[in-house]
Design a protein around this motif. Sequence first.
Motif, PDB file in Angstrom:
ATOM      1  N   ARG A   1       5.788  -7.688 -14.363  1.00 11.90           N
ATOM      2  CA  ARG A   1       6.814  -6.965 -15.063  1.00 11.90           C
ATOM      3  C   ARG A   1       7.648  -5.982 -14.163  1.00 11.90           C
ATOM      4  N   GLU A   2       9.168  -5.813 -13.991  1.00  8.63           N
ATOM      5  CA  GLU A   2       9.774  -4.889 -13.417  1.00  8.63           C
ATOM      6  C   GLU A   2       9.654  -3.710 -13.936  1.00  8.63           C
ATOM      7  N   VAL A   3       9.460  -2.627 -13.262  1.00  8.00           N
ATOM      8  CA  VAL A   3       9.549  -1.501 -13.355  1.00  8.00           C
ATOM      9  C   VAL A   3      10.596  -0.449 -12.508  1.00  8.00           C
ATOM     10  N   VAL A   4      10.995   0.900 -12.939  1.00  3.03           N
ATOM     11  CA  VAL A   4      11.543   1.790 -11.995  1.00  3.03           C
ATOM     12  C   VAL A   4      10.412   2.348 -11.277  1.00  3.03           C
ATOM     13  N   CYS A   5      10.621   2.365  -9.751  1.00  8.92           N
ATOM     14  CA  CYS A   5       9.697   3.006  -8.983  1.00  8.92           C
ATOM     15  C   CYS A   5      10.273   4.100  -8.137  1.00  8.92           C
ATOM     16  N   LYS A   6       9.557   4.919  -7.501  1.00 15.00           N
ATOM     17  CA  LYS A   6      10.045   5.896  -6.892  1.00 15.00           C
ATOM     18  C   LYS A   6       8.916   5.917  -5.389  1.00 15.00           C
ATOM     19  N   ASN A   7       9.629   6.028  -4.181  1.00 17.58           N
ATOM     20  CA  ASN A   7       8.673   6.195  -3.048  1.00 17.58           C
ATOM     21  C   ASN A   7       8.444   7.656  -2.481  1.00 17.58           C
ATOM     22  N   ALA A   8       7.755   7.800  -1.618  1.00 19.75           N
ATOM     23  CA  ALA A   8       7.219   9.408  -1.138  1.00 19.75           C
ATOM     24  C   ALA A   8       8.810  10.296  -0.876  1.00 19.75           C
ATOM     25  N   ARG A   9       9.614   9.505  -0.264  1.00 15.11           N
ATOM     26  CA  ARG A   9      10.882  10.436  -0.045  1.00 15.11           C
ATOM     27  C   ARG A   9      11.561  10.516  -1.367  1.00 15.11           C
ATOM     28  N   GLY A  10      11.195  10.096  -2.387  1.00 12.74           N
ATOM     29  CA  GLY A  10      11.986  10.504  -3.582  1.00 12.74           C
ATOM     30  C   GLY A  10      13.021   9.262  -4.129  1.00 12.74           C
ATOM     31  N   GLY A  11      13.323   8.163  -3.137  1.00 10.73           N
ATOM     32  CA  GLY A  11      14.152   7.223  -3.307  1.00 10.73           C
ATOM     33  C   GLY A  11      13.707   6.484  -4.657  1.00 10.73           C
ATOM     34  N   GLU A  12      14.503   5.881  -5.560  1.00 12.42           N
ATOM     35  CA  GLU A  12      14.299   5.269  -6.705  1.00 12.42           C
ATOM     36  C   GLU A  12      14.753   3.628  -6.434  1.00 12.42           C
ATOM     37  N   PHE A  13      14.053   2.679  -7.087  1.00  9.12           N
ATOM     38  CA  PHE A  13      14.268   1.322  -7.005  1.00  9.12           C
ATOM     39  C   PHE A  13      13.679   0.581  -8.080  1.00  9.12           C
ATOM     40  N   TYR A  14      14.174  -0.410  -8.333  1.00 15.09           N
ATOM     41  CA  TYR A  14      13.432  -1.267  -9.597  1.00 15.09           C
ATOM     42  C   TYR A  14      12.625  -2.458  -8.539  1.00 15.09           C
ATOM     43  N   ALA A  15      11.354  -2.602  -8.969  1.00 14.23           N
ATOM     44  CA  ALA A  15      10.303  -3.353  -8.342  1.00 14.23           C
ATOM     45  C   ALA A  15       9.432  -3.953  -9.342  1.00 14.23           C
ATOM     46  N   HIS A  16       8.561  -4.997  -8.765  1.00 15.31           N
ATOM     47  CA  HIS A  16       7.618  -5.618  -9.580  1.00 15.31           C
ATOM     48  C   HIS A  16       6.457  -6.126  -8.654  1.00 15.31           C
TER      49      HIS A  16
ATOM     50  N   PRO B   1       5.780   2.030  -3.407  1.00 11.10           N
ATOM     51  CA  PRO B   1       6.125   3.139  -4.393  1.00 11.10           C
ATOM     52  C   PRO B   1       5.000   3.992  -4.627  1.00 11.10           C
ATOM     53  N   VAL B   2       4.994   5.149  -4.821  1.00 13.02           N
ATOM     54  CA  VAL B   2       3.942   6.151  -5.345  1.00 13.02           C
ATOM     55  C   VAL B   2       3.998   6.327  -6.808  1.00 13.02           C
ATOM     56  N   ARG B   3       5.192   6.226  -7.429  1.00 14.31           N
ATOM     57  CA  ARG B   3       5.210   6.464  -8.716  1.00 14.31           C
ATOM     58  C   ARG B   3       6.160   5.474  -9.379  1.00 14.31           C
TER      59      ARG B   3
END
Length: 64
Positions: free
Chosen positions: A15-30, A48-50
């Motif tokens: 399932r696709e979710v909204v993710c955030k990486n350690a630098r704060g960038g947001e993206f959709y991922a599965h 992703p971290v969140r």
Amino acid sequence: MTDWQPIETAPRNGREVVCKNARGGEFYAHYNEDDGAWYDRTLAERDPVRWKPLPAPPAQEGEG
């Protein structure tokens, strides 16, 4: 809107979710169970971290 959750609690069912990486960038991922990696919409591997669920779609005209 739902608060950011640790990536360890994210769904692992594709399932696709909204993710955030350690630098704060947001993206959709599965998550891909076959290789244990997260991929964005361009199929680039991400780290992703969140995460949080996708937002609800807007109401259709005549609803609500």
